[in-house]
Each structure stands twice: as structure tokens, then as C-alpha cells.
Design a protein around this motif. Sequence first.
Motif, PDB file in Angstrom:
ATOM      1  N   TRP A  49       0.858  -1.182   0.000  1.00 41.22           N
ATOM      2  CA  TRP A  49       0.000   0.000   0.000  1.00 41.22           C
ATOM      3  C   TRP A  49       0.894   1.232   0.000  1.00 41.22           C
ATOM      4  CZ3 TRP A  49      -5.552   0.094   0.934  1.00 41.22           C
ATOM      5  CH2 TRP A  49      -6.137  -1.171   0.762  1.00 41.22           C
ATOM      6  N   GLU A  50       0.457   2.275  -0.704  1.00 38.93           N
ATOM      7  CA  GLU A  50       1.298   3.455  -0.871  1.00 38.93           C
ATOM      8  C   GLU A  50       0.534   4.746  -0.638  1.00 38.93           C
ATOM      9  OE1 GLU A  50       2.793   3.220  -4.867  1.00 38.93           O
ATOM     10  OE2 GLU A  50       4.250   1.662  -4.350  1.00 38.93           O
ATOM     11  N   ARG A  51       1.289   5.752  -0.302  1.00 44.09           N
ATOM     12  CA  ARG A  51       0.786   7.125  -0.249  1.00 44.09           C
ATOM     13  C   ARG A  51       1.760   7.945  -1.073  1.00 44.09           C
ATOM     14  NH1 ARG A  51      -0.100  11.050   5.035  1.00 44.09           N
ATOM     15  NH2 ARG A  51      -1.130  12.710   3.897  1.00 44.09           N
ATOM     16  N   ARG A  52       1.290   8.464  -2.189  1.00 41.36           N
ATOM     17  CA  ARG A  52       2.155   9.194  -3.117  1.00 41.36           C
ATOM     18  C   ARG A  52       2.251  10.661  -2.742  1.00 41.36           C
ATOM     19  NH1 ARG A  52       4.432   6.321  -7.091  1.00 41.36           N
ATOM     20  NH2 ARG A  52       3.396   4.366  -7.480  1.00 41.36           N
ATOM     21  N   TYR A  53       3.456  11.176  -2.908  1.00 42.33           N
ATOM     22  CA  TYR A  53       3.743  12.597  -2.776  1.00 42.33           C
ATOM     23  C   TYR A  53       4.248  13.062  -4.132  1.00 42.33           C
ATOM     24  CZ  TYR A  53       3.495  11.643   2.217  1.00 42.33           C
ATOM     25  OH  TYR A  53       3.078  11.256   3.456  1.00 42.33           O
ATOM     26  N   ALA A  54       4.584  14.322  -4.260  1.00 42.53           N
ATOM     27  CA  ALA A  54       5.039  14.873  -5.532  1.00 42.53           C
ATOM     28  C   ALA A  54       6.252  14.122  -6.084  1.00 42.53           C
ATOM     29  CB  ALA A  54       5.355  16.357  -5.386  1.00 42.53           C
ATOM     30  N   ASP A  55       7.238  13.863  -5.251  1.00 43.43           N
ATOM     31  CA  ASP A  55       8.473  13.271  -5.751  1.00 43.43           C
ATOM     32  C   ASP A  55       8.846  11.930  -5.114  1.00 43.43           C
ATOM     33  OD1 ASP A  55       8.877  14.421  -3.315  1.00 43.43           O
ATOM     34  OD2 ASP A  55      10.870  15.192  -3.761  1.00 43.43           O
ATOM     35  N   VAL A  56       8.034  11.427  -4.221  1.00 46.02           N
ATOM     36  CA  VAL A  56       8.365  10.172  -3.553  1.00 46.02           C
ATOM     37  C   VAL A  56       7.080   9.453  -3.146  1.00 46.02           C
ATOM     38  CG1 VAL A  56       8.473  11.101  -1.207  1.00 46.02           C
ATOM     39  CG2 VAL A  56       9.946   9.179  -1.836  1.00 46.02           C
ATOM     40  N   SER A  57       7.217   8.168  -2.899  1.00 49.78           N
ATOM     41  CA  SER A  57       6.078   7.371  -2.474  1.00 49.78           C
ATOM     42  C   SER A  57       6.405   6.715  -1.138  1.00 49.78           C
ATOM     43  CB  SER A  57       5.794   6.301  -3.527  1.00 49.78           C
ATOM     44  OG  SER A  57       4.755   5.470  -3.126  1.00 49.78           O
ATOM     45  N   ALA A  58       5.546   6.912  -0.155  1.00 50.37           N
ATOM     46  CA  ALA A  58       5.669   6.202   1.116  1.00 50.37           C
ATOM     47  C   ALA A  58       4.955   4.871   0.943  1.00 50.37           C
ATOM     48  CB  ALA A  58       5.023   7.011   2.229  1.00 50.37           C
ATOM     49  N   TRP A  59       5.587   3.779   1.349  1.00 49.12           N
ATOM     50  CA  TRP A  59       4.957   2.478   1.154  1.00 49.12           C
ATOM     51  C   TRP A  59       5.064   1.606   2.404  1.00 49.12           C
ATOM     52  CZ3 TRP A  59       8.372  -1.485   1.776  1.00 49.12           C
ATOM     53  CH2 TRP A  59       9.718  -1.216   1.516  1.00 49.12           C
ATOM     54  N   LEU A  60       4.078   0.703   2.490  1.00 48.66           N
ATOM     55  CA  LEU A  60       4.004  -0.322   3.531  1.00 48.66           C
ATOM     56  C   LEU A  60       3.775  -1.638   2.814  1.00 48.66           C
ATOM     57  CD1 LEU A  60       1.252   1.491   5.554  1.00 48.66           C
ATOM     58  CD2 LEU A  60       3.629   1.390   6.246  1.00 48.66           C
ATOM     59  N   GLU A  61       4.420  -2.691   3.273  1.00 45.35           N
ATOM     60  CA  GLU A  61       4.272  -3.994   2.624  1.00 45.35           C
ATOM     61  C   GLU A  61       4.348  -5.072   3.693  1.00 45.35           C
ATOM     62  OE1 GLU A  61       6.256  -5.190  -1.300  1.00 45.35           O
ATOM     63  OE2 GLU A  61       7.606  -5.948   0.255  1.00 45.35           O
ATOM     64  N   TRP A  62       3.519  -6.098   3.540  1.00 48.32           N
ATOM     65  CA  TRP A  62       3.534  -7.191   4.511  1.00 48.32           C
ATOM     66  C   TRP A  62       3.090  -8.476   3.842  1.00 48.32           C
ATOM     67  CZ3 TRP A  62       0.293  -3.077   4.384  1.00 48.32           C
ATOM     68  CH2 TRP A  62      -1.064  -3.338   4.145  1.00 48.32           C
ATOM     69  N   ASP A  63       3.410  -9.580   4.518  1.00 49.64           N
ATOM     70  CA  ASP A  63       3.038 -10.912   4.045  1.00 49.64           C
ATOM     71  C   ASP A  63       1.684 -11.293   4.624  1.00 49.64           C
ATOM     72  OD1 ASP A  63       5.547 -11.156   2.784  1.00 49.64           O
ATOM     73  OD2 ASP A  63       6.444 -11.863   4.651  1.00 49.64           O
TER      74      ASP A  63
END
Length: 139
Positions: A49-63
Motif C-alpha cells: 500500500w502506498e501514499r504518493r507525494y510529488a516526488d516520492v512514495s511512502a509504502w508499507l508492505e507485509w506478508d
Amino acid sequence: MSTLIRLPEGSVCWPATALSSAAADVRHAHTRVLRTPSAERSVGGTTRWERRYADVSAWLEWDWVEIDEGTVVQADPLNVRSNVLLLDDRGRPLLSSRRRTTLATLVYLLPWQGAVLDELRMVEPQRRAPAQAPLRLAA
């Protein structure tokens, strides 16, 4: 004396207090389905899952794993991979243990199971199809 924190490239800082608003902005990016070779019906995978910003993406990932048809759970709720550095009220990074529990809470707030189940239905439609009654032949 400088107290600068060096972050890996692409890292994003979030105040931990913004957790509930972050949950509203984080969106499903992709889900990968993996079948365990040792068990025919054992299915698991990862979701991001991601939260996009202008120049970068914050992401979380899990199994995740499917424990029953239509029921998916996190494989390890405290093992959330992320490029997010969570900050306390004073702008300092959270301790590792608090960061893990805070990210686990964020995952709990997300509607991720629906996205994973949708992906399972697309990837494995034959497994998800209702069983047909066997044909009976007249003697």
C-alpha cells in the motif's frame, strides 16, 4: 552539535500522531499471490500500500496467508516492511518496537483483505469456482 538523521534515499517521515489521517490516504498498490509448493491449497503472498507525494512514495508492505477460503490474515502482524520513518511529538524517530506496533496499527486500519481477496479471485478463478455436482448416469 548536529543531530541530523541520515535516511536511506526514498525514505519518508511521518509524525506518528498523523496515523489516522495517513490511513485515509494510503491506497492499494499491488498484491502478489504465491502458492506454497508443499501444500496444494496453501496460498499466501505480499501486499503493498502506498501514499504518493510529488516526488516520492511512502509504502508499507507485509506478508499474508489464507487460513480458509475467503479469510486472509497477516503472516506476522509486527513484520511490516516500510520506507516510513515515524516521528514522535518532538520530531524524533520512534524506537523500533514502537514503530513496529504503530505500523501494525496502520495496517489494521486499512481495508487490505478485500484487495487481497479480489486478487485471489482474479488469479485463481478455478479454485474459487463453486463445486459442481457429479453427473449421475442411468444404469
